[in-house]
Enzyme design. Structure first.
Site, PDB file in Angstrom:
ATOM      1  N   HIS A   1      -6.023  -7.480  -0.384  1.00 42.42           N
ATOM      2  CA  HIS A   1      -6.224  -6.066  -0.722  1.00 42.42           C
ATOM      3  C   HIS A   1      -5.496  -5.707  -2.014  1.00 42.42           C
ATOM      4  O   HIS A   1      -4.460  -6.289  -2.334  1.00 42.42           O
ATOM      5  CB  HIS A   1      -5.693  -5.172   0.409  1.00 42.42           C
ATOM      6  CG  HIS A   1      -6.327  -5.440   1.738  1.00 42.42           C
ATOM      7  ND1 HIS A   1      -5.755  -6.284   2.663  1.00 42.42           N
ATOM      8  CD2 HIS A   1      -7.476  -4.978   2.274  1.00 42.42           C
ATOM      9  CE1 HIS A   1      -6.549  -6.332   3.743  1.00 42.42           C
ATOM     10  NE2 HIS A   1      -7.590  -5.552   3.534  1.00 42.42           N
TER      11      HIS A   1
ATOM     12  N   ASP B   1      -2.405 -10.860  -2.221  1.00 40.41           N
ATOM     13  CA  ASP B   1      -2.961 -10.348  -0.963  1.00 40.41           C
ATOM     14  C   ASP B   1      -4.441 -10.017  -1.185  1.00 40.41           C
ATOM     15  O   ASP B   1      -4.852  -9.664  -2.292  1.00 40.41           O
ATOM     16  CB  ASP B   1      -2.185  -9.083  -0.569  1.00 40.41           C
ATOM     17  CG  ASP B   1      -2.552  -8.546   0.801  1.00 40.41           C
ATOM     18  OD1 ASP B   1      -1.816  -8.831   1.756  1.00 40.41           O
ATOM     19  OD2 ASP B   1      -3.586  -7.837   0.913  1.00 40.41           O
TER      20      ASP B   1
ATOM     21  N   HIS C   1       0.823  -1.224   0.000  1.00 42.90           N
ATOM     22  CA  HIS C   1       0.000   0.000   0.000  1.00 42.90           C
ATOM     23  C   HIS C   1       0.853   1.268   0.000  1.00 42.90           C
ATOM     24  O   HIS C   1       0.324   2.365  -0.202  1.00 42.90           O
ATOM     25  CB  HIS C   1      -0.928   0.034   1.217  1.00 42.90           C
ATOM     26  CG  HIS C   1      -1.968  -1.043   1.231  1.00 42.90           C
ATOM     27  ND1 HIS C   1      -2.852  -1.224   0.187  1.00 42.90           N
ATOM     28  CD2 HIS C   1      -2.258  -2.007   2.147  1.00 42.90           C
ATOM     29  CE1 HIS C   1      -3.651  -2.257   0.471  1.00 42.90           C
ATOM     30  NE2 HIS C   1      -3.304  -2.753   1.650  1.00 42.90           N
TER      31      HIS C   1
ATOM     32  N   ASP D   1      -4.228 -12.877   3.788  1.00 46.64           N
ATOM     33  CA  ASP D   1      -5.546 -12.419   4.232  1.00 46.64           C
ATOM     34  C   ASP D   1      -6.646 -12.832   3.257  1.00 46.64           C
ATOM     35  O   ASP D   1      -7.831 -12.647   3.551  1.00 46.64           O
ATOM     36  CB  ASP D   1      -5.568 -10.905   4.497  1.00 46.64           C
ATOM     37  CG  ASP D   1      -4.742 -10.100   3.520  1.00 46.64           C
ATOM     38  OD1 ASP D   1      -4.276 -10.663   2.507  1.00 46.64           O
ATOM     39  OD2 ASP D   1      -4.565  -8.886   3.761  1.00 46.64           O
TER      40      ASP D   1
HETATM   41 ZN    ZN Z   1      -3.909  -7.264   2.737  1.00 42.67          ZN
END
Ligand code: ZN
Length: 345
Positions: free
Chosen positions: A166, A164, A128, A251
């Site tokens: 996200h 991931d 991120h 995740d």
């Molecule tokens: Zn994540």
């Protein structure tokens, strides 16, 4: 890499990354690394590689020097808050530099043939982190810095596969106009951080070098497997990377407390096998996985075990458990439409 070669599999870890403390009750906690250290510190058959403090110049390959300075200024301070999710403790800057230096060194060891492939157990995670901004638990973009370093060392094409849960907004933005880096992301969508629509395909010279596979909540092994078979592998094979980096977040596992996907360890091993096959086909087997997110300790341990099994040549394919490939019809159609100007899909 479907066989154990001379160099073997490298494991990069360093206890000093346990000292990064983003705050009481924060899901990105030291135990995430501790479970990996406990399980693999003494496991037979791996080459251990310690972490090195990256220099500010190395980090500035992708980050604004002012961002590097800002994170550096947190050293020794008990708490600095970057955003609602992202804060530092006295030793976070050191941990973040170790994460970068360790990932870069593991990649360098693979290029040099000292190891065939490897996994870097790092925190804080990175995908991120934007050029000028820490966000989403991430301070520096470990994988992006590694990709930029590999390019600087003469590799022509680097693929980053980010599974991931996200979307890796930081990694996408850092390379979206760069034709030499293919960024592939499978992620829950719509979800944090909000980016990652199928129509985000890169821009300018980098048009077609971003492949987003946005997965509705509830999708599991079957849908993800179809996305890898029909989208990720066909496109990545045409790109022909010289090196494969995996942003390995766990995740996406159904046990994760933050996420809504339903992938199982069999699904994660499937993705690892696909990435490994790609590396074998076009990159001389060169592949490095880097820990991103994942907040259920069992899911992290099982996921890493699956990836390491593939890296060490375990060819068994476990049956997929969750999901239904037919539910991915609309997803595959949408992503194909977005990518068809650039690739044969
Ligand atoms: Zn994540």
């Amino acid at each position: 890499m479907v066989r154990a070669m001379a160099g073997g599999t490298g494991l990069m870890f360093d206890d000093r990354m346990l000292a990064h403390d983003p705050g009481r009750g924060h899901p990105e906690r030291p135990d995430r690394l501790r479970v990996l250290h406990d399980r693999w510190r003494d496991a037979a058959g791996f080459r251990r590689i310690g972490a090195r403090l990256a220099t500010e110049d190395e980090i500035a390959r992708v980050h604004d020097p002012r961002h590097v300075e800002l994170v550096a200024s947190t050293a020794g301070r008990s708490r600095v808050v970057f955003d609602a999710d992202t804060s530092t403790s006295a030793e976070s800057y050191q941990a973040a530099r170790l994460a970068v230096g360790g990932v870069v060194d593991l990649c360098t060891a693979v290029v040099a043939g000292e190891v065939d492939n490897g996994f870097a157990f790092v925190r804080p995670p990175g995908h991120h982190a934007e050029q000028s901004r820490a966000m989403g638990f991430c301070l520096f973009n470990n994988v992006a810095i590694a990709a930029a370093t590999l390019r600087a060392h003469g590799l022509e094409r680097v693929a980053i596969v980010d599974w991931d849960l996200h979307h890796g907004n930081g990694t996408q933005h850092l390379f979206e106009d760069d034709p030499s880096v293919l960024y592939v992301s499978t992620h829950q969508y719509p979800f944090y951080p909000g980016t990652g629509a199928a129509t985000e395909v890169g821009r300018g010279e980098g048009a077609g070098r971003t492949l987003n596979v946005p997965l509705p909540a509830g999708f599991g092994d079957g849908e993800v497997s179809r996305a890898f078979d029909e989208l990720v592998l066909p496109i990545a094979r045409q790109f022909r990377p010289d090196f494969v980096l995996v942003s390995a977040g766990f995740d996406c596992d159904g046990r994760d407390p933050l996420g809504g996907l339903d992938v199982t360890p069999a699904g994660i091993a499937m993705m690892a096998r696909a990435c490994s096959r790609l590396a074998e086909e076009t990159a001389g087997g060169r592949i490095v996985a880097v820990l991103e997110g994942g907040y259920d300790l069992g899911a992290i341990g099982d996921g890493v075990a699956g990836v390491l099994g593939v890296m060490r040549g375990d060819d068994r394919t476990e049956p997929l458990v969750t999901g239904d490939a037919r539910r991915a019809d609309g997803l595959v159609t949408r992503v194909r439409a977005a990518q068809s100007p650039f690739w044969t899909v």
